[in-house]
Design a protein around this motif. Structure first.
Motif, PDB file in Angstrom:
ATOM      1  N   LYS A  23       2.461  11.767 -18.204  1.00 50.10           N
ATOM      2  CA  LYS A  23       1.658  10.765 -18.915  1.00 50.10           C
ATOM      3  C   LYS A  23       0.942  11.404 -20.118  1.00 50.10           C
ATOM      4  CE  LYS A  23      -1.664   7.085 -18.340  1.00 50.10           C
ATOM      5  NZ  LYS A  23      -2.469   6.251 -17.459  1.00 50.10           N
ATOM      6  N   LYS A  37       3.174   3.274 -19.133  1.00 53.19           N
ATOM      7  CA  LYS A  37       2.752   2.837 -17.804  1.00 53.19           C
ATOM      8  C   LYS A  37       3.951   2.641 -16.871  1.00 53.19           C
ATOM      9  CE  LYS A  37       0.197  -0.644 -15.233  1.00 53.19           C
ATOM     10  NZ  LYS A  37      -0.790  -1.718 -15.226  1.00 53.19           N
ATOM     11  N   VAL A  40       5.484   6.130 -15.967  1.00 48.10           N
ATOM     12  CA  VAL A  40       4.744   6.996 -15.040  1.00 48.10           C
ATOM     13  C   VAL A  40       4.601   6.358 -13.659  1.00 48.10           C
ATOM     14  CG1 VAL A  40       3.562   8.270 -16.861  1.00 48.10           C
ATOM     15  CG2 VAL A  40       2.423   6.288 -15.826  1.00 48.10           C
ATOM     16  N   VAL A  41       4.610   5.034 -13.594  1.00 48.99           N
ATOM     17  CA  VAL A  41       4.594   4.371 -12.278  1.00 48.99           C
ATOM     18  C   VAL A  41       5.882   4.718 -11.522  1.00 48.99           C
ATOM     19  CG1 VAL A  41       4.810   2.115 -11.125  1.00 48.99           C
ATOM     20  CG2 VAL A  41       2.978   2.495 -12.779  1.00 48.99           C
ATOM     21  N   TYR A  44       5.784   8.420 -10.570  1.00 46.65           N
ATOM     22  CA  TYR A  44       4.816   8.624  -9.485  1.00 46.65           C
ATOM     23  C   TYR A  44       5.408   8.181  -8.144  1.00 46.65           C
ATOM     24  CZ  TYR A  44       0.310   8.075  -7.018  1.00 46.65           C
ATOM     25  OH  TYR A  44      -0.725   8.141  -6.134  1.00 46.65           O
ATOM     26  N   GLU A  45       6.031   7.025  -8.112  1.00 45.28           N
ATOM     27  CA  GLU A  45       6.630   6.539  -6.859  1.00 45.28           C
ATOM     28  C   GLU A  45       7.735   7.494  -6.379  1.00 45.28           C
ATOM     29  OE1 GLU A  45       5.805   4.206  -4.831  1.00 45.28           O
ATOM     30  OE2 GLU A  45       5.161   2.359  -5.837  1.00 45.28           O
ATOM     31  N   GLY A 101      -1.674   5.252   1.759  1.00 41.67           N
ATOM     32  CA  GLY A 101      -1.587   4.047   0.924  1.00 41.67           C
ATOM     33  C   GLY A 101      -0.178   3.728   0.461  1.00 41.67           C
ATOM     34  N   MET A 106       7.917  -0.453  -0.696  1.00 43.50           N
ATOM     35  CA  MET A 106       7.851  -0.962  -2.066  1.00 43.50           C
ATOM     36  C   MET A 106       8.321   0.067  -3.090  1.00 43.50           C
ATOM     37  SD  MET A 106       6.599  -4.006  -1.823  1.00 43.50           S
ATOM     38  CE  MET A 106       5.985  -4.360  -3.467  1.00 43.50           C
ATOM     39  N   ASN A 110       9.903  -0.686  -6.690  1.00 44.30           N
ATOM     40  CA  ASN A 110       8.965  -0.438  -7.790  1.00 44.30           C
ATOM     41  C   ASN A 110       9.602   0.456  -8.864  1.00 44.30           C
ATOM     42  OD1 ASN A 110       6.553  -1.751  -7.781  1.00 44.30           O
ATOM     43  ND2 ASN A 110       5.360  -0.083  -6.864  1.00 44.30           N
TER      44      ASN A 110
ATOM     45  N   LEU B  33      -3.198  -0.855  -0.305  1.00 40.15           N
ATOM     46  CA  LEU B  33      -1.800  -0.425  -0.435  1.00 40.15           C
ATOM     47  C   LEU B  33      -1.518  -0.061  -1.898  1.00 40.15           C
ATOM     48  CD1 LEU B  33       0.948  -0.078   0.883  1.00 40.15           C
ATOM     49  CD2 LEU B  33       1.373  -2.499   0.505  1.00 40.15           C
ATOM     50  N   MET B  34      -1.314   1.219  -2.129  1.00 38.28           N
ATOM     51  CA  MET B  34      -1.205   1.685  -3.511  1.00 38.28           C
ATOM     52  C   MET B  34       0.082   1.205  -4.190  1.00 38.28           C
ATOM     53  SD  MET B  34      -4.058   3.088  -4.113  1.00 38.28           S
ATOM     54  CE  MET B  34      -4.755   1.818  -3.068  1.00 38.28           C
ATOM     55  N   SER B  35       1.154   1.034  -3.427  1.00 36.62           N
ATOM     56  CA  SER B  35       2.389   0.515  -4.033  1.00 36.62           C
ATOM     57  C   SER B  35       2.185  -0.898  -4.565  1.00 36.62           C
ATOM     58  CB  SER B  35       3.546   0.546  -3.030  1.00 36.62           C
ATOM     59  OG  SER B  35       4.069   1.851  -2.968  1.00 36.62           O
ATOM     60  N   LEU B  38       0.476  -0.580  -7.849  1.00 37.07           N
ATOM     61  CA  LEU B  38       1.396  -0.094  -8.883  1.00 37.07           C
ATOM     62  C   LEU B  38       2.329  -1.188  -9.422  1.00 37.07           C
ATOM     63  CD1 LEU B  38       2.210   3.333  -7.229  1.00 37.07           C
ATOM     64  CD2 LEU B  38       1.084   3.042  -9.443  1.00 37.07           C
ATOM     65  N   VAL B  54      -7.291  11.003  -2.621  1.00 37.84           N
ATOM     66  CA  VAL B  54      -7.003  11.275  -4.030  1.00 37.84           C
ATOM     67  C   VAL B  54      -5.896  10.379  -4.586  1.00 37.84           C
ATOM     68  CG1 VAL B  54      -7.825  13.665  -4.076  1.00 37.84           C
ATOM     69  CG2 VAL B  54      -5.466  13.191  -3.419  1.00 37.84           C
ATOM     70  N   GLN B  55      -5.059   9.831  -3.699  1.00 36.98           N
ATOM     71  CA  GLN B  55      -3.978   8.977  -4.202  1.00 36.98           C
ATOM     72  C   GLN B  55      -4.508   7.666  -4.786  1.00 36.98           C
ATOM     73  OE1 GLN B  55      -1.145  10.257  -4.799  1.00 36.98           O
ATOM     74  NE2 GLN B  55      -1.850  12.109  -3.770  1.00 36.98           N
ATOM     75  N   ARG B  58      -5.131   8.766  -8.271  1.00 42.42           N
ATOM     76  CA  ARG B  58      -3.848   8.941  -8.971  1.00 42.42           C
ATOM     77  C   ARG B  58      -3.212   7.590  -9.304  1.00 42.42           C
ATOM     78  NH1 ARG B  58      -3.599  13.510 -11.574  1.00 42.42           N
ATOM     79  NH2 ARG B  58      -3.372  15.362 -10.307  1.00 42.42           N
ATOM     80  N   THR B  59      -3.282   6.671  -8.351  1.00 38.45           N
ATOM     81  CA  THR B  59      -2.703   5.341  -8.577  1.00 38.45           C
ATOM     82  C   THR B  59      -3.408   4.646  -9.739  1.00 38.45           C
ATOM     83  OG1 THR B  59      -2.045   5.132  -6.276  1.00 38.45           O
ATOM     84  CG2 THR B  59      -2.306   3.081  -7.505  1.00 38.45           C
ATOM     85  N   GLU B  61      -4.903   6.117 -12.175  1.00 34.34           N
ATOM     86  CA  GLU B  61      -4.510   6.828 -13.404  1.00 34.34           C
ATOM     87  C   GLU B  61      -3.177   6.287 -13.932  1.00 34.34           C
ATOM     88  OE1 GLU B  61      -3.591  10.945 -12.811  1.00 34.34           O
ATOM     89  OE2 GLU B  61      -3.308  11.325 -14.951  1.00 34.34           O
ATOM     90  N   MET B  62      -2.195   6.131 -13.032  1.00 36.05           N
ATOM     91  CA  MET B  62      -0.868   5.668 -13.467  1.00 36.05           C
ATOM     92  C   MET B  62      -0.896   4.204 -13.903  1.00 36.05           C
ATOM     93  SD  MET B  62       0.455   8.432 -13.179  1.00 36.05           S
ATOM     94  CE  MET B  62      -0.245   9.866 -12.381  1.00 36.05           C
ATOM     95  N   SER B  63      -1.814   3.431 -13.316  1.00 34.22           N
ATOM     96  CA  SER B  63      -1.866   1.992 -13.591  1.00 34.22           C
ATOM     97  C   SER B  63      -2.811   1.638 -14.733  1.00 34.22           C
ATOM     98  CB  SER B  63      -2.320   1.252 -12.326  1.00 34.22           C
ATOM     99  OG  SER B  63      -1.437   1.504 -11.286  1.00 34.22           O
ATOM    100  N   ASP B  64      -3.357   2.646 -15.403  1.00 34.00           N
ATOM    101  CA  ASP B  64      -4.331   2.423 -16.487  1.00 34.00           C
ATOM    102  C   ASP B  64      -5.551   1.637 -16.002  1.00 34.00           C
ATOM    103  OD1 ASP B  64      -2.785   3.796 -18.330  1.00 34.00           O
ATOM    104  OD2 ASP B  64      -1.698   2.000 -18.950  1.00 34.00           O
TER     105      ASP B  64
END
Lengths: 139, 114
Positions: A23, A37, A40-41, A44-45, A101, A106, A110, B33-35, B38, B54-55, B58-59, B61-64
């Protein structure tokens, strides 16, 4: 430019550090924030998938003026049925992964929804390779 | 709503703010649920979650996502705050449940993403 990152299975503390690094690079290159976005999503996944399911893996990221290409190659159990694994809600994730999480089935969908091009090759008992390509001028 | 108003509405504590105390937020999304987080394309939203690790950072961060509200009075670790500082994400802590937090912020004017 080319970057290589090593990933350890189960290392949830550092999961996402590759996506974070990518990113930063894409921002420096002034890529459209919408494309950053979705890129990086997906990364990340895919990174979390290695941490969640594999023993270890390597992520190679290649960026040129037109696109970003990321290859995620892991040593792990592999995916017996990729079509089923792509279905939203299908998951083989452990309780630990769910506590972080993730693991709700997904992840792969995703990644697909956030990629211009996605290739998945898997061998049961050996590992999985996921390749994502996103173009910088795509709509 | 800015972070100060948001925090007051839920009797929260601002654990860290990335110089955007007066930045306005219009939308909120609540999930552990982080997915799911996202998948959301909405910008200018904040995240309400009971996932304390921490996720979650991070989530965001990736999702603005520029702000996370942690609910259910859970302890936010030093490592999470350090990562929030590094990535410029504001953190608010609330002792209320997710349901109550969402209700209060909805009443105060924050909108759902869909």
């Amino acid at each position: 430019m080319h970057f290589r990152y090593k990933i350890e299975g189960g290392d949830f503390t550092n999961a996402g550090s590759t996506a974070s690094a990518v990113k930063k690079v894409l921002k420096q290159l002034n890529i459209d924030p919408v494309i950053i976005k979705r890129t990086v999503v997906g990364i990340y996944e895919a990174e979390v998938n290695i941490v969640a399911h594999a023993y270890n893996g390597v992520i190679d990221v290649d960026i040129d003026e037109n696109r970003i290409f990321a290859r995620f190659e892991d040593a792990g159990p592999g995916i017996p049925d990729i079509t089923k694994a792509m279905e939203e809600g299908y998951s083989t994730a452990s309780e630990i992964v769910r506590e972080m999480g993730f693991g709700a089935g997904m992840g792969l969908s995703n990644i697909k929804n956030n990629s211009d091009k996605l290739e998945i090759i898997s061998q049961v008992g050996k590992g999985t390779t996921v390749e994502i390509t996103n173009y910088f001028n795509s709509k | 709503m800015n972070l100060k108003d948001i925090s007051e509405a839920i009797q929260g504590d601002i654990l860290y703010t990335s110089k955007d105390l007066m930045k306005d937020y219009s939308y909120a999304f609540a999930s552990d649920l982080m997915s799911d987080v996202l998948t959301v394309k909405q910008s200018n939203m904040l995240l309400i979650t009971g996932l304390i690790n921490v996720q979650a950072i991070r989530t965001a961060e990736m999702s603005d996502i520029r702000c996370i509200i942690f609910v259910r009075n859970k302890k936010v670790s030093e490592g999470m705050i350090a990562l929030a500082q590094e990535t410029g994400i504001s953190l608010i802590h609330s002792s209320f449940t997710m349901f109550k937090t969402c209700g209060l912020l909805f009443t105060a004017g924050l909108k759902p993403v869909y």
